[in-house]
Motif scaffolding. Sequence first.
Motif, PDB file in Angstrom:
ATOM      1  N   SER A  12      44.323 -66.557 -84.773  1.00  0.00           N
ATOM      2  CA  SER A  12      45.157 -67.715 -84.395  1.00  0.00           C
ATOM      3  C   SER A  12      46.276 -67.296 -83.437  1.00  0.00           C
ATOM      4  CB  SER A  12      45.733 -68.397 -85.636  1.00  0.00           C
ATOM      5  OG  SER A  12      46.732 -67.599 -86.241  1.00  0.00           O
ATOM      6  N   ASN A  13      46.813 -66.079 -83.630  1.00  0.00           N
ATOM      7  CA  ASN A  13      47.835 -65.605 -82.692  1.00  0.00           C
ATOM      8  C   ASN A  13      47.223 -65.315 -81.328  1.00  0.00           C
ATOM      9  OD1 ASN A  13      50.704 -65.150 -83.776  1.00  0.00           O
ATOM     10  ND2 ASN A  13      49.424 -64.510 -85.472  1.00  0.00           N
ATOM     11  N   GLU A 173      54.923 -68.049 -85.618  1.00  0.00           N
ATOM     12  CA  GLU A 173      54.325 -66.897 -84.925  1.00  0.00           C
ATOM     13  C   GLU A 173      53.707 -67.353 -83.603  1.00  0.00           C
ATOM     14  OE1 GLU A 173      51.598 -64.643 -87.342  1.00  0.00           O
ATOM     15  OE2 GLU A 173      52.826 -64.927 -89.122  1.00  0.00           O
TER      16      GLU A 173
HETATM   17  C1  GRF Z   1      49.324 -63.322 -89.446  1.00  0.00           C
HETATM   18  O1  GRF Z   1      50.084 -63.502 -90.611  1.00  0.00           O
HETATM   19  C2  GRF Z   1      50.036 -62.310 -88.575  1.00  0.00           C
HETATM   20  O2  GRF Z   1      51.429 -62.282 -88.806  1.00  0.00           O
HETATM   21  C3  GRF Z   1      49.450 -61.008 -89.019  1.00  0.00           C
HETATM   22  O3  GRF Z   1      48.075 -61.302 -89.246  1.00  0.00           O
HETATM   23  C4  GRF Z   1      47.997 -62.630 -89.798  1.00  0.00           C
HETATM   24  C5  GRF Z   1      46.793 -63.351 -89.256  1.00  0.00           C
HETATM   25  O4  GRF Z   1      46.944 -63.478 -87.867  1.00  0.00           O
HETATM   26  N1  GRF Z   1      49.648 -60.023 -88.014  1.00  0.00           N
HETATM   27  P1  GRF Z   1      45.807 -64.211 -86.948  1.00  0.00           P
HETATM   28  O5  GRF Z   1      45.642 -65.617 -87.483  1.00  0.00           O
HETATM   29  O6  GRF Z   1      44.513 -63.424 -87.096  1.00  0.00           O
HETATM   30  O7  GRF Z   1      46.385 -64.173 -85.572  1.00  0.00           O
END
Ligand code: GRF
Length: 195
Positions: A12-13, A173
Amino acid sequence: KRVAILISGGGSNMVALAESMVGDHPARPVLVLSNVPGAGGLARAQAMGIPTAVVDHRPFGKDRAAFETALQAALERADPDILCLAGFMRVLTEGFVTAWAGRMLNIHPSLLPKYRGLDTHARAIAAGDTQAGCSVHEVTAELDGGPILGQARVPILQGDTAETLAARVLPMEHLLYPAVLRRFAEGDKSPVLLP
Ligand code: GRF
């Protein structure tokens, strides 16, 4: 600037970062790389037309250096200027981190320097903290320890669980990381503080 995004899961990030790199943004995503074959983020990257790669860490066992040699080879093919770790769940050796010093960012779901490592939300709740959040930092050899480039704060509410708190932090985030990357790509290391 050419940006490679490293993931291990849903990404998602990665999606938030990739979607931010449009128009007059000084950076573009050139690769999404996962250490986990079939990670959900790979399909999302492909749907966005971003080249992807997988370097599965499992065949390398405990040989971190060998895994990182394969990782470096995959990265060099995309020739990135900046690495963004985004839900990337492998600890990198000092050698790899040093080779990318000053060019590698990570997002961590706590208000660093508090709660380095795992289970950050449960720990903040257990400690009775009234605030939580996320941090983007330059990656150094010290786990979750590099210079802070941005932070976003959210309240911890009565009855919060790690899941409800994570659900409040994750959207922040997705705002923080793109804001930090844009400044970083422009050579501006002044911290982004949200809200
Ligand atoms: C999130 O909580 C991020 O802070 C950590 O991994 C988790 C999942 O991130 N680094 P994503 O949805 O795979 O980007």
